[in-house]
Design a protein around this motif. Structure first.
Motif, PDB file in Angstrom:
ATOM      1  N   LEU A  90     -15.587 -20.014  -3.963  1.00 23.01           N
ATOM      2  CA  LEU A  90     -16.147 -19.025  -4.890  1.00 23.01           C
ATOM      3  C   LEU A  90     -16.988 -17.971  -4.192  1.00 23.01           C
ATOM      4  O   LEU A  90     -17.474 -17.041  -4.840  1.00 23.01           O
ATOM      5  CB  LEU A  90     -16.985 -19.728  -5.960  1.00 23.01           C
ATOM      6  CG  LEU A  90     -16.221 -20.695  -6.857  1.00 23.01           C
ATOM      7  CD1 LEU A  90     -17.166 -21.409  -7.816  1.00 23.01           C
ATOM      8  CD2 LEU A  90     -15.131 -19.970  -7.639  1.00 23.01           C
ATOM      9  N   GLY A  91     -17.165 -18.099  -2.895  1.00 20.41           N
ATOM     10  CA  GLY A  91     -17.897 -17.090  -2.148  1.00 20.41           C
ATOM     11  C   GLY A  91     -19.377 -17.058  -2.482  1.00 20.41           C
ATOM     12  O   GLY A  91     -19.975 -18.069  -2.851  1.00 20.41           O
ATOM     13  N   LEU A  92     -19.973 -15.903  -2.332  1.00 18.33           N
ATOM     14  CA  LEU A  92     -21.393 -15.703  -2.614  1.00 18.33           C
ATOM     15  C   LEU A  92     -21.523 -15.044  -3.979  1.00 18.33           C
ATOM     16  O   LEU A  92     -21.155 -13.886  -4.166  1.00 18.33           O
ATOM     17  CB  LEU A  92     -22.018 -14.803  -1.536  1.00 18.33           C
ATOM     18  CG  LEU A  92     -22.146 -15.405  -0.143  1.00 18.33           C
ATOM     19  CD1 LEU A  92     -22.399 -14.318   0.885  1.00 18.33           C
ATOM     20  CD2 LEU A  92     -23.275 -16.426  -0.118  1.00 18.33           C
ATOM     21  N   LEU A  98     -26.033  -5.841  -4.428  1.00 20.10           N
ATOM     22  CA  LEU A  98     -25.033  -6.071  -3.393  1.00 20.10           C
ATOM     23  C   LEU A  98     -24.087  -7.168  -3.865  1.00 20.10           C
ATOM     24  O   LEU A  98     -24.501  -8.303  -4.078  1.00 20.10           O
ATOM     25  CB  LEU A  98     -25.744  -6.466  -2.101  1.00 20.10           C
ATOM     26  CG  LEU A  98     -24.919  -6.531  -0.824  1.00 20.10           C
ATOM     27  CD1 LEU A  98     -24.285  -5.191  -0.514  1.00 20.10           C
ATOM     28  CD2 LEU A  98     -25.795  -6.991   0.334  1.00 20.10           C
ATOM     29  N   ILE A  99     -22.829  -6.821  -4.046  1.00 19.68           N
ATOM     30  CA  ILE A  99     -21.831  -7.736  -4.595  1.00 19.68           C
ATOM     31  C   ILE A  99     -20.873  -8.169  -3.489  1.00 19.68           C
ATOM     32  O   ILE A  99     -20.341  -7.329  -2.757  1.00 19.68           O
ATOM     33  CB  ILE A  99     -21.042  -7.066  -5.727  1.00 19.68           C
ATOM     34  CG1 ILE A  99     -21.986  -6.531  -6.805  1.00 19.68           C
ATOM     35  CG2 ILE A  99     -20.032  -8.045  -6.336  1.00 19.68           C
ATOM     36  CD1 ILE A  99     -22.824  -7.582  -7.498  1.00 19.68           C
ATOM     37  N   PHE A 100     -20.627  -9.469  -3.424  1.00 21.22           N
ATOM     38  CA  PHE A 100     -19.785 -10.042  -2.380  1.00 21.22           C
ATOM     39  C   PHE A 100     -18.443 -10.527  -2.924  1.00 21.22           C
ATOM     40  O   PHE A 100     -18.336 -10.896  -4.096  1.00 21.22           O
ATOM     41  CB  PHE A 100     -20.490 -11.232  -1.724  1.00 21.22           C
ATOM     42  CG  PHE A 100     -21.554 -10.843  -0.745  1.00 21.22           C
ATOM     43  CD1 PHE A 100     -22.809 -10.491  -1.190  1.00 21.22           C
ATOM     44  CD2 PHE A 100     -21.303 -10.827   0.613  1.00 21.22           C
ATOM     45  CE1 PHE A 100     -23.805 -10.115  -0.301  1.00 21.22           C
ATOM     46  CE2 PHE A 100     -22.279 -10.457   1.517  1.00 21.22           C
ATOM     47  CZ  PHE A 100     -23.536 -10.095   1.052  1.00 21.22           C
ATOM     48  N   GLY A 101     -17.465 -10.548  -2.043  1.00 21.64           N
ATOM     49  CA  GLY A 101     -16.196 -11.193  -2.344  1.00 21.64           C
ATOM     50  C   GLY A 101     -16.276 -12.677  -2.058  1.00 21.64           C
ATOM     51  O   GLY A 101     -17.325 -13.200  -1.669  1.00 21.64           O
ATOM     52  N   LYS A 102     -15.133 -13.371  -2.227  1.00 19.93           N
ATOM     53  CA  LYS A 102     -15.111 -14.820  -2.050  1.00 19.93           C
ATOM     54  C   LYS A 102     -15.036 -15.252  -0.595  1.00 19.93           C
ATOM     55  O   LYS A 102     -15.239 -16.415  -0.280  1.00 19.93           O
ATOM     56  CB  LYS A 102     -13.936 -15.416  -2.821  1.00 19.93           C
ATOM     57  CG  LYS A 102     -14.092 -15.335  -4.321  1.00 19.93           C
ATOM     58  CD  LYS A 102     -12.964 -16.079  -5.024  1.00 19.93           C
ATOM     59  CE  LYS A 102     -13.158 -16.054  -6.525  1.00 19.93           C
ATOM     60  NZ  LYS A 102     -12.098 -16.795  -7.238  1.00 19.93           N
ATOM     61  N   GLY A 103     -14.717 -14.323   0.272  1.00 19.11           N
ATOM     62  CA  GLY A 103     -14.664 -14.644   1.694  1.00 19.11           C
ATOM     63  C   GLY A 103     -13.273 -15.001   2.180  1.00 19.11           C
ATOM     64  O   GLY A 103     -12.420 -15.458   1.408  1.00 19.11           O
ATOM     65  N   LYS A 123     -20.095 -15.416   8.611  1.00 19.80           N
ATOM     66  CA  LYS A 123     -20.895 -16.596   8.338  1.00 19.80           C
ATOM     67  C   LYS A 123     -20.335 -17.808   9.061  1.00 19.80           C
ATOM     68  O   LYS A 123     -19.172 -18.169   8.882  1.00 19.80           O
ATOM     69  CB  LYS A 123     -20.971 -16.867   6.837  1.00 19.80           C
ATOM     70  CG  LYS A 123     -21.925 -18.012   6.502  1.00 19.80           C
ATOM     71  CD  LYS A 123     -21.928 -18.327   5.047  1.00 19.80           C
ATOM     72  CE  LYS A 123     -22.920 -19.451   4.757  1.00 19.80           C
ATOM     73  NZ  LYS A 123     -22.658 -20.665   5.550  1.00 19.80           N
ATOM     74  N   PRO A 127     -25.373 -15.719   6.244  1.00 21.24           N
ATOM     75  CA  PRO A 127     -24.477 -14.633   6.661  1.00 21.24           C
ATOM     76  C   PRO A 127     -25.214 -13.629   7.541  1.00 21.24           C
ATOM     77  O   PRO A 127     -26.406 -13.376   7.350  1.00 21.24           O
ATOM     78  CB  PRO A 127     -24.055 -13.994   5.338  1.00 21.24           C
ATOM     79  CG  PRO A 127     -24.288 -15.048   4.302  1.00 21.24           C
ATOM     80  CD  PRO A 127     -25.481 -15.810   4.779  1.00 21.24           C
ATOM     81  N   PHE A 141     -17.158 -12.129   4.851  1.00 17.07           N
ATOM     82  CA  PHE A 141     -17.381 -11.659   3.490  1.00 17.07           C
ATOM     83  C   PHE A 141     -17.409 -10.135   3.453  1.00 17.07           C
ATOM     84  O   PHE A 141     -18.062  -9.496   4.280  1.00 17.07           O
ATOM     85  CB  PHE A 141     -18.710 -12.173   2.949  1.00 17.07           C
ATOM     86  CG  PHE A 141     -18.745 -13.643   2.665  1.00 17.07           C
ATOM     87  CD1 PHE A 141     -19.333 -14.527   3.558  1.00 17.07           C
ATOM     88  CD2 PHE A 141     -18.186 -14.152   1.503  1.00 17.07           C
ATOM     89  CE1 PHE A 141     -19.365 -15.890   3.296  1.00 17.07           C
ATOM     90  CE2 PHE A 141     -18.217 -15.515   1.231  1.00 17.07           C
ATOM     91  CZ  PHE A 141     -18.810 -16.379   2.124  1.00 17.07           C
ATOM     92  N   TYR A 169     -28.314 -15.635  -4.061  1.00 14.63           N
ATOM     93  CA  TYR A 169     -26.902 -15.967  -4.195  1.00 14.63           C
ATOM     94  C   TYR A 169     -26.750 -17.478  -4.116  1.00 14.63           C
ATOM     95  O   TYR A 169     -27.551 -18.168  -3.507  1.00 14.63           O
ATOM     96  CB  TYR A 169     -26.072 -15.362  -3.064  1.00 14.63           C
ATOM     97  CG  TYR A 169     -26.095 -13.858  -2.981  1.00 14.63           C
ATOM     98  CD1 TYR A 169     -27.052 -13.191  -2.234  1.00 14.63           C
ATOM     99  CD2 TYR A 169     -25.140 -13.094  -3.659  1.00 14.63           C
ATOM    100  CE1 TYR A 169     -27.068 -11.810  -2.153  1.00 14.63           C
ATOM    101  CE2 TYR A 169     -25.144 -11.711  -3.581  1.00 14.63           C
ATOM    102  CZ  TYR A 169     -26.112 -11.075  -2.826  1.00 14.63           C
ATOM    103  OH  TYR A 169     -26.125  -9.708  -2.751  1.00 14.63           O
ATOM    104  N   TYR A 209     -19.783  -9.102   6.426  1.00  6.70           N
ATOM    105  CA  TYR A 209     -20.675 -10.119   6.941  1.00  6.70           C
ATOM    106  C   TYR A 209     -19.846 -11.257   7.505  1.00  6.70           C
ATOM    107  O   TYR A 209     -18.739 -11.545   7.052  1.00  6.70           O
ATOM    108  CB  TYR A 209     -21.592 -10.660   5.837  1.00  6.70           C
ATOM    109  CG  TYR A 209     -22.755  -9.759   5.542  1.00  6.70           C
ATOM    110  CD1 TYR A 209     -22.593  -8.621   4.756  1.00  6.70           C
ATOM    111  CD2 TYR A 209     -24.012 -10.018   6.071  1.00  6.70           C
ATOM    112  CE1 TYR A 209     -23.659  -7.770   4.511  1.00  6.70           C
ATOM    113  CE2 TYR A 209     -25.080  -9.183   5.820  1.00  6.70           C
ATOM    114  CZ  TYR A 209     -24.896  -8.065   5.047  1.00  6.70           C
ATOM    115  OH  TYR A 209     -25.953  -7.227   4.808  1.00  6.70           O
TER     116      TYR A 209
END
Lengths: 114, 115
Positions: A41-43, B103-108, B38, B44, B89, A35, B36
């Motif tokens: 923009l996050g991960l 595994l797809i993450f959001g922007k937090g 961070k 994270p 996240f 990542y 998660y």
């Protein structure tokens, strides 16, 4: 236990040069991910591998390549770095089971392309 | 197109109060969700997760709620503590299709807990 290790921790790279970010895990996890984290923009997923010998493209794969020759290592290569690749890069690994999973992250590599 | 969305970039809460962090997803194939935490200059770390067969999972001060019909999950932290201040996240994955899953993450969401 080492867990998951990234190297280097930081790097300044001249534009046009190539570089390989290293990632090694000793947990025998089947899946590994790269990542990049950018402000706001996050991960964002670059590439992933669900098992040794296979790789897949994530959301932002352009300019990056990966290989998964064995279970433990998942290097990320920038063939010709550009300033937009300045970012913090995180490698993660997980044991994907049928009912649950949990990803573990490295400490990150801060890359600055100048 | 974002598959995992965290529409609130930041949240400020007083110590002792409840923090509620929200996450929406668009891919109905997702069947497992994770949160998660961070801190700056660190990777994270896993906080809590929930399977799509459940609607709630609790671990100490942290509870995750899942509303499958709305494709929405939320993380509740009660009571909030200053040490909870971090970026949170939301992540999702499709476990029943392991060949093509990631595994797809959001922007937090940046949580700030003031004392």
């Amino acid at each position: 236990t080492a867990g998951i290790t990234q190297a280097p921790t930081s790097q300044i790279l001249a534009a046009g040069r190539s570089m390989t970010l290293r990632c090694t895990q000793d947990m025998r996890h089947n899946a590994m991910y790269w990542y990049r984290q950018d402000l706001g923009l996050g991960l964002r997923l670059i590439h992933y591998s669900n098992t040794a010998g296979t790789t897949g493209k994530g959301e932002v794969p352009d300019g990056y390549s990966v290989s998964r020759a064995n279970t433990d290592d998942f290097p990320l290569t920038l063939a010709s770095a550009v300033p937009s690749q300045t970012s913090v890069y995180f490698c993660a690994s997980t044991l994907i089971r049928r009912l649950n999973t949990e990803a573990f992250f490295g400490q990150g590599t801060r890359l600055t392309v100048v | 197109d974002q598959q995992v969305k965290q529409n609130s970039p930041s949240l400020s809460v007083q110590e002792g109060r409840i923090s509620i962090l929200n996450c929406d997803y668009t891919n109905s194939m997702f069947d497992y969700f994770l949160w998660y935490k961070k801190y700056p200059a660190e990777g994270p770390t896993f906080l809590i997760s929930i399977s799509s067969i459940k609607d709630k999972n609790e671990d100490g001060r942290f509870t995750v709620f899942l509303n499958k019909s709305a494709k929405h999950l939320s993380l509740h932290i009660v009571p909030s503590q200053p040490g909870d201040s971090a970026v949170y996240f939301c992540a999702a994955i499709c476990l029943h299709n392991q060949a093509g899953t990631a595994l797809i993450f959001g922007k937090g969401t940046t949580l700030s807990v003031s004392s």
